[in-house]
Design a protein around this motif. Sequence first.
Motif, PDB file in Angstrom:
ATOM      1  N   THR A 185       0.840  -1.199   0.000  1.00  0.00           N
ATOM      2  CA  THR A 185       0.000   0.000   0.000  1.00  0.00           C
ATOM      3  C   THR A 185       0.878   1.253   0.000  1.00  0.00           C
ATOM      4  O   THR A 185       0.621   2.205  -0.748  1.00  0.00           O
ATOM      5  CB  THR A 185      -0.928   0.002   1.226  1.00  0.00           C
ATOM      6  N   GLY A 186       1.924   1.246   0.814  1.00  0.00           N
ATOM      7  CA  GLY A 186       2.838   2.386   0.848  1.00  0.00           C
ATOM      8  C   GLY A 186       3.550   2.592  -0.470  1.00  0.00           C
ATOM      9  O   GLY A 186       3.731   3.725  -0.927  1.00  0.00           O
ATOM     10  N   LYS A 187       3.942   1.490  -1.113  1.00  0.00           N
ATOM     11  CA  LYS A 187       4.603   1.580  -2.418  1.00  0.00           C
ATOM     12  C   LYS A 187       3.672   2.221  -3.441  1.00  0.00           C
ATOM     13  O   LYS A 187       4.081   3.072  -4.227  1.00  0.00           O
ATOM     14  CB  LYS A 187       5.025   0.188  -2.890  1.00  0.00           C
ATOM     15  N   GLY A 188       2.411   1.832  -3.418  1.00  0.00           N
ATOM     16  CA  GLY A 188       1.437   2.428  -4.331  1.00  0.00           C
ATOM     17  C   GLY A 188       1.272   3.917  -4.093  1.00  0.00           C
ATOM     18  O   GLY A 188       1.183   4.705  -5.040  1.00  0.00           O
ATOM     19  N   GLN A 189       1.243   4.323  -2.821  1.00  0.00           N
ATOM     20  CA  GLN A 189       1.117   5.746  -2.495  1.00  0.00           C
ATOM     21  C   GLN A 189       2.328   6.531  -2.987  1.00  0.00           C
ATOM     22  O   GLN A 189       2.195   7.632  -3.517  1.00  0.00           O
ATOM     23  CB  GLN A 189       0.967   5.930  -0.976  1.00  0.00           C
ATOM     24  N   VAL A 190       3.522   5.954  -2.807  1.00  0.00           N
ATOM     25  CA  VAL A 190       4.752   6.635  -3.250  1.00  0.00           C
ATOM     26  C   VAL A 190       4.765   6.751  -4.770  1.00  0.00           C
ATOM     27  O   VAL A 190       5.137   7.792  -5.319  1.00  0.00           O
ATOM     28  CB  VAL A 190       6.001   5.887  -2.735  1.00  0.00           C
ATOM     29  N   GLN A 191       4.347   5.715  -5.468  1.00  0.00           N
ATOM     30  CA  GLN A 191       4.329   5.768  -6.934  1.00  0.00           C
ATOM     31  C   GLN A 191       3.354   6.827  -7.438  1.00  0.00           C
ATOM     32  O   GLN A 191       3.615   7.492  -8.431  1.00  0.00           O
ATOM     33  CB  GLN A 191       3.971   4.396  -7.512  1.00  0.00           C
ATOM     34  N   ALA A 209       2.706   9.525  -5.911  1.00  0.00           N
ATOM     35  CA  ALA A 209       3.241  10.840  -5.545  1.00  0.00           C
ATOM     36  C   ALA A 209       4.439  11.241  -6.388  1.00  0.00           C
ATOM     37  O   ALA A 209       4.879  12.374  -6.321  1.00  0.00           O
ATOM     38  CB  ALA A 209       3.647  10.836  -4.072  1.00  0.00           C
ATOM     39  N   THR A 210       4.976  10.321  -7.182  1.00  0.00           N
ATOM     40  CA  THR A 210       6.147  10.644  -7.997  1.00  0.00           C
ATOM     41  C   THR A 210       5.733  10.810  -9.443  1.00  0.00           C
ATOM     42  O   THR A 210       4.788  10.175  -9.896  1.00  0.00           O
ATOM     43  CB  THR A 210       7.217   9.535  -7.889  1.00  0.00           C
ATOM     44  N   PRO A 211       6.394  11.629 -10.191  1.00  0.00           N
ATOM     45  CA  PRO A 211       7.498  12.485  -9.792  1.00  0.00           C
ATOM     46  C   PRO A 211       6.985  13.632  -8.941  1.00  0.00           C
ATOM     47  O   PRO A 211       5.836  14.053  -9.084  1.00  0.00           O
ATOM     48  CB  PRO A 211       8.063  13.000 -11.120  1.00  0.00           C
ATOM     49  N   PRO A 212       7.848  14.143  -8.043  1.00  0.00           N
ATOM     50  CA  PRO A 212       7.387  15.191  -7.134  1.00  0.00           C
ATOM     51  C   PRO A 212       7.288  16.549  -7.810  1.00  0.00           C
ATOM     52  O   PRO A 212       7.962  17.497  -7.450  1.00  0.00           O
ATOM     53  CB  PRO A 212       8.456  15.178  -6.037  1.00  0.00           C
ATOM     54  N   VAL A 213       6.453  16.619  -8.818  1.00  0.00           N
ATOM     55  CA  VAL A 213       6.242  17.863  -9.558  1.00  0.00           C
ATOM     56  C   VAL A 213       4.778  18.242  -9.389  1.00  0.00           C
ATOM     57  O   VAL A 213       3.898  17.391  -9.541  1.00  0.00           O
ATOM     58  CB  VAL A 213       6.568  17.650 -11.067  1.00  0.00           C
ATOM     59  N   PRO A 214       4.487  19.482  -9.068  1.00  0.00           N
ATOM     60  CA  PRO A 214       3.095  19.900  -8.939  1.00  0.00           C
ATOM     61  C   PRO A 214       2.442  19.952 -10.324  1.00  0.00           C
ATOM     62  O   PRO A 214       2.490  20.967 -11.014  1.00  0.00           O
ATOM     63  CB  PRO A 214       3.195  21.284  -8.287  1.00  0.00           C
ATOM     64  N   GLU A 215       1.870  18.836 -10.729  1.00  0.00           N
ATOM     65  CA  GLU A 215       1.370  18.698 -12.099  1.00  0.00           C
ATOM     66  C   GLU A 215       0.266  19.690 -12.438  1.00  0.00           C
ATOM     67  O   GLU A 215       0.261  20.271 -13.520  1.00  0.00           O
ATOM     68  CB  GLU A 215       0.898  17.261 -12.317  1.00  0.00           C
TER      69      GLU A 215
END
Length: 136
Positions: free
Chosen positions: A102-108, A110-116
């Motif tokens: 679940t944490g891996k999915g959340q990190v994916q 959130a990346t790339p850390p660019v305010p899209e």
Amino acid sequence: MVQTEDRQQDASLAELLQRATEQTQTLVRQELRLAQLELREKGRRAGAGAGLFGAAGLTALFGVGALVAAAIIGLATALDAWLAALIVGAALLALSGVMALTGKGQVQRATPPVPEQATESVRADVDEVKERVHDR
């Protein structure tokens, strides 16, 4: 006599401007000192708060360990102790696996850390400005 009065007014105006400048500089320096003191105090409080959070986390870890031990002891009344420990350990590993995925999915997500959204909005603004410049 009129020239003397004009010179006196000019001199007093210059003096007033000089005083205003000095007072402004003094005020800015005092405000900066106040801000430094305030930030220093807030930093101390934040450090103490972070230490308390760390202590709370460590205490919670010990509490979870005690609960795990209680679960093993509770199961050991119905099963052999080694089997109770094996069951509780396997359940904890399964739970940690689910949390890791679940944490891996959340990190994916959130990346790339660019305010899209902000980036798209800025691009749209730039395109709009370019369009209006070309239309003129």
